[in-house]
Design a protein around this motif. Structure first.
Motif, PDB file in Angstrom:
ATOM      1  N   ASN A 223       0.811  -1.213   0.000  1.00 46.22           N
ATOM      2  CA  ASN A 223       0.000   0.000   0.000  1.00 46.22           C
ATOM      3  C   ASN A 223       0.844   1.263   0.000  1.00 46.22           C
ATOM      4  N   ALA A 224       2.174   1.101   0.061  1.00 45.73           N
ATOM      5  CA  ALA A 224       3.073   2.256   0.082  1.00 45.73           C
ATOM      6  C   ALA A 224       3.446   2.659  -1.335  1.00 45.73           C
ATOM      7  N   SER A 225       3.964   3.861  -1.472  1.00 47.90           N
ATOM      8  CA  SER A 225       4.472   4.351  -2.758  1.00 47.90           C
ATOM      9  C   SER A 225       5.701   5.205  -2.490  1.00 47.90           C
ATOM     10  N   GLY A 226       6.518   5.375  -3.530  1.00 46.70           N
ATOM     11  CA  GLY A 226       7.716   6.185  -3.374  1.00 46.70           C
ATOM     12  C   GLY A 226       8.966   5.341  -3.280  1.00 46.70           C
ATOM     13  N   PRO A 227      10.129   5.916  -3.561  1.00 45.90           N
ATOM     14  CA  PRO A 227      11.395   5.172  -3.538  1.00 45.90           C
ATOM     15  C   PRO A 227      11.738   4.674  -2.141  1.00 45.90           C
ATOM     16  N   GLY A 228      12.189   3.415  -2.081  1.00 49.29           N
ATOM     17  CA  GLY A 228      12.607   2.837  -0.824  1.00 49.29           C
ATOM     18  C   GLY A 228      11.489   2.350   0.067  1.00 49.29           C
ATOM     19  N   SER A 229      10.216   2.601  -0.346  1.00 48.20           N
ATOM     20  CA  SER A 229       9.093   2.238   0.511  1.00 48.20           C
ATOM     21  C   SER A 229       8.754   0.763   0.436  1.00 48.20           C
ATOM     22  N   ASN A 230       9.388   0.029  -0.505  1.00 46.86           N
ATOM     23  CA  ASN A 230       9.093  -1.399  -0.631  1.00 46.86           C
ATOM     24  C   ASN A 230      10.143  -2.260   0.045  1.00 46.86           C
ATOM     25  N   SER A 231      10.987  -1.658   0.889  1.00 39.77           N
ATOM     26  CA  SER A 231      11.999  -2.416   1.608  1.00 39.77           C
ATOM     27  C   SER A 231      11.370  -3.089   2.821  1.00 39.77           C
ATOM     28  N   THR A 232      11.416  -4.413   2.846  1.00 40.88           N
ATOM     29  CA  THR A 232      10.817  -5.156   3.951  1.00 40.88           C
ATOM     30  C   THR A 232      11.475  -4.792   5.275  1.00 40.88           C
ATOM     31  N   MET A 233      12.806  -4.743   5.302  1.00 40.23           N
ATOM     32  CA  MET A 233      13.517  -4.438   6.546  1.00 40.23           C
ATOM     33  C   MET A 233      13.241  -3.021   7.030  1.00 40.23           C
ATOM     34  N   GLN A 234      13.078  -2.081   6.085  1.00 40.80           N
ATOM     35  CA  GLN A 234      12.793  -0.706   6.468  1.00 40.80           C
ATOM     36  C   GLN A 234      11.414  -0.606   7.115  1.00 40.80           C
ATOM     37  N   VAL A 235      10.438  -1.323   6.536  1.00 41.95           N
ATOM     38  CA  VAL A 235       9.089  -1.331   7.112  1.00 41.95           C
ATOM     39  C   VAL A 235       9.114  -1.951   8.499  1.00 41.95           C
ATOM     40  N   ILE A 236       9.868  -3.030   8.673  1.00 43.64           N
ATOM     41  CA  ILE A 236       9.957  -3.695   9.982  1.00 43.64           C
ATOM     42  C   ILE A 236      10.594  -2.760  11.004  1.00 43.64           C
ATOM     43  N   ARG A 237      11.702  -2.109  10.620  1.00 43.29           N
ATOM     44  CA  ARG A 237      12.394  -1.196  11.556  1.00 43.29           C
ATOM     45  C   ARG A 237      11.483  -0.045  11.974  1.00 43.29           C
ATOM     46  N   ASN A 238      10.814   0.579  10.997  1.00 44.16           N
ATOM     47  CA  ASN A 238       9.937   1.700  11.309  1.00 44.16           C
ATOM     48  C   ASN A 238       8.763   1.270  12.195  1.00 44.16           C
ATOM     49  N   SER A 239       8.188   0.104  11.892  1.00 38.86           N
ATOM     50  CA  SER A 239       7.036  -0.377  12.662  1.00 38.86           C
ATOM     51  C   SER A 239       7.439  -0.732  14.088  1.00 38.86           C
ATOM     52  N   LEU A 240       8.594  -1.374  14.245  1.00 43.72           N
ATOM     53  CA  LEU A 240       9.073  -1.711  15.585  1.00 43.72           C
ATOM     54  C   LEU A 240       9.362  -0.455  16.403  1.00 43.72           C
ATOM     55  N   LYS A 241       9.944   0.540  15.742  1.00 39.79           N
ATOM     56  CA  LYS A 241      10.289   1.782  16.420  1.00 39.79           C
ATOM     57  C   LYS A 241       9.045   2.541  16.879  1.00 39.79           C
ATOM     58  N   ASN A 242       8.030   2.578  16.011  1.00 36.68           N
ATOM     59  CA  ASN A 242       6.847   3.384  16.293  1.00 36.68           C
ATOM     60  C   ASN A 242       5.779   2.651  17.099  1.00 36.68           C
ATOM     61  N   GLU A 243       5.707   1.321  16.972  1.00 39.45           N
ATOM     62  CA  GLU A 243       4.583   0.592  17.567  1.00 39.45           C
ATOM     63  C   GLU A 243       4.989  -0.573  18.457  1.00 39.45           C
ATOM     64  N   GLY A 244       6.247  -1.000  18.387  1.00 41.32           N
ATOM     65  CA  GLY A 244       6.656  -2.151  19.176  1.00 41.32           C
ATOM     66  C   GLY A 244       6.357  -3.463  18.454  1.00 41.32           C
ATOM     67  N   PRO A 245       6.809  -4.596  19.019  1.00 46.06           N
ATOM     68  CA  PRO A 245       6.676  -5.882  18.336  1.00 46.06           C
ATOM     69  C   PRO A 245       5.241  -6.346  18.111  1.00 46.06           C
ATOM     70  N   MET A 246       4.298  -5.826  18.890  1.00 47.39           N
ATOM     71  CA  MET A 246       2.917  -6.271  18.731  1.00 47.39           C
ATOM     72  C   MET A 246       2.276  -5.744  17.445  1.00 47.39           C
ATOM     73  N   PHE A 247       3.021  -4.895  16.691  1.00 48.69           N
ATOM     74  CA  PHE A 247       2.473  -4.442  15.404  1.00 48.69           C
ATOM     75  C   PHE A 247       2.210  -5.634  14.489  1.00 48.69           C
ATOM     76  N   MET A 248       2.941  -6.744  14.709  1.00 47.03           N
ATOM     77  CA  MET A 248       2.796  -7.920  13.860  1.00 47.03           C
ATOM     78  C   MET A 248       1.419  -8.560  13.971  1.00 47.03           C
ATOM     79  N   PHE A 249       0.713  -8.247  15.063  1.00 47.71           N
ATOM     80  CA  PHE A 249      -0.624  -8.806  15.246  1.00 47.71           C
ATOM     81  C   PHE A 249      -1.698  -7.721  15.204  1.00 47.71           C
ATOM     82  N   LYS A 250      -1.321  -6.566  14.669  1.00 48.03           N
ATOM     83  CA  LYS A 250      -2.307  -5.502  14.520  1.00 48.03           C
ATOM     84  C   LYS A 250      -3.361  -5.948  13.499  1.00 48.03           C
ATOM     85  N   GLY A 251      -4.606  -5.781  13.857  1.00 51.26           N
ATOM     86  CA  GLY A 251      -5.682  -6.211  12.969  1.00 51.26           C
ATOM     87  C   GLY A 251      -5.978  -7.702  13.061  1.00 51.26           C
ATOM     88  N   TRP A 252      -5.492  -8.383  14.158  1.00 48.56           N
ATOM     89  CA  TRP A 252      -5.744  -9.824  14.267  1.00 48.56           C
ATOM     90  C   TRP A 252      -7.233 -10.131  14.330  1.00 48.56           C
TER      91      TRP A 252
END
Length: 306
Positions: free
Chosen positions: A243-272
């Motif tokens: 759902n992202a757009s723009g250069p570098g926005s499709n990096s899996t590791m970048q999305v993981i780092r940003n999500s962990l930083k902003n929301e913590g590890p429970m982001f993985m179960f957001k919307g469960w």
């Protein structure tokens, strides 16, 4: 004296039974049709799940109300053409590949769970690769109206989305989020398809179940819960990257780092919860519809009653 019939089969020796006739395989597209029917019914829940994962919406009911308030009841079916494209590519492929994989590794009706999971993993890898473009289209169409107007893609339908992605972002855009999508597809098929077959076989071994709708419902309910939990981390990553757009926005590791930083590890179960609420009826509907479609095919072949 009349001539003997030319087509008469020779009599079998005493005590010997005729070999059972091999059952014809079902049409390869049957699973795709079943999944399309099920996904059309549960589309509003899938729409809400994607918006919870990829937008600022916080709660399922709040998100549903927001959609109805801003777009009316028809807004609950935003992006339905993307759902159809996804099911008739990804789901059609995964059901076909699962059957072929079971034949390849010799996973019969009472195969151990690990063989079924292996067949499901093989099918998921193939289907995740084939269905990736349809997956991107579905996610973007569903998440578009949850964005501010200036950030929307404004695709007309699934085909417009596909053509514009290639024209505006290049052919490589069809591979956006491929790694988490294939990973999720492997997890989904190893958990959903394999666990359905496993639970169904185990239920049929008891004295309480026969091969009917009650058995199919129970097995699919268990499979839906297993699949939701196993697939949640990859599902969240897939939705955010696609759902992202723009250069570098499709990096899996970048999305993981940003999500962990902003929301913590429970982001993985957001919307469960909405994922379970969506996947559970979808799983049940897929397998109930699939089993009934197989009954219809058997009926048209004259092998069983509808």
């Amino acid at each position: 004296m009349s001539a003997p019939a030319q087509d008469a089969a020779p009599p079998l020796p005493a005590g010997q039974k005729a070999a059972p006739k091999l059952k014809q395989p079902y049409p390869f597209w049957l699973g795709g049709v079943a999944a399309t029917i099920a996904a059309s019914i549960t589309h509003p829940l899938d729409l809400t799940k994607v918006r919870l994962q990829a937008s600022g919406d916080k709660r399922m009911i709040e998100s549903l109300r927001k959609t109805v308030r801003t777009a009316g009841a028809r807004g609950l079916f935003d992006g339905i053409s993307g759902t159809w494209m996804r099911q008739m590519s990804y789901s059609l492929c995964r059901f076909w590949a699962y059957d072929e994989s079971k034949k390849l590794i010799g996973a019969g009706p009472n195969a151990p769970a690990w063989k079924l999971a292996a067949a499901g993993s093989m099918a998921g890898g193939i289907a995740g690769l084939v269905g990736n473009p349809g997956e991107i289209v579905m996610v973007r169409l569903q998440g578009d109206f949850a964005k501010p107007p200036e950030k929307r893609f404004n695709y007309k339908n699934c085909f417009d989305a596909l053509f514009r992605m290639v024209r505006e972002e290049g052919f490589s855009s069809l591979g956006r989020g491929l790694t988490p999508n294939v990973f999720r597809a492997i997890l989904m098929n190893a958990s959903q398809l394999a666990s359905y077959d496993f639970f169904k076989a185990e239920l049929l071994k008891t004295q309480y179940f026969e091969d009917n709708i009650y058995c199919h419902f129970t097995a699919s309910f268990a499979a839906g819960t297993v699949a939701t939990t196993v697939c949640s981390p990859a599902d969240v990553l897939k939705s955010r990257i696609m759902n992202a757009s723009g250069p570098g926005s499709n990096s899996t590791m970048q999305v993981i780092r940003n999500s962990l930083k902003n929301e913590g590890p429970m982001f993985m179960f957001k919307g469960w919860l909405p994922a379970w609420t969506r996947l559970q009826p979808t799983t049940i509907l897929i397998f109930l519809t699939f089993e009934q479609l197989k009954n219809v095919v058997d009926w048209t072949r004259g092998t069983t009653k509808a």
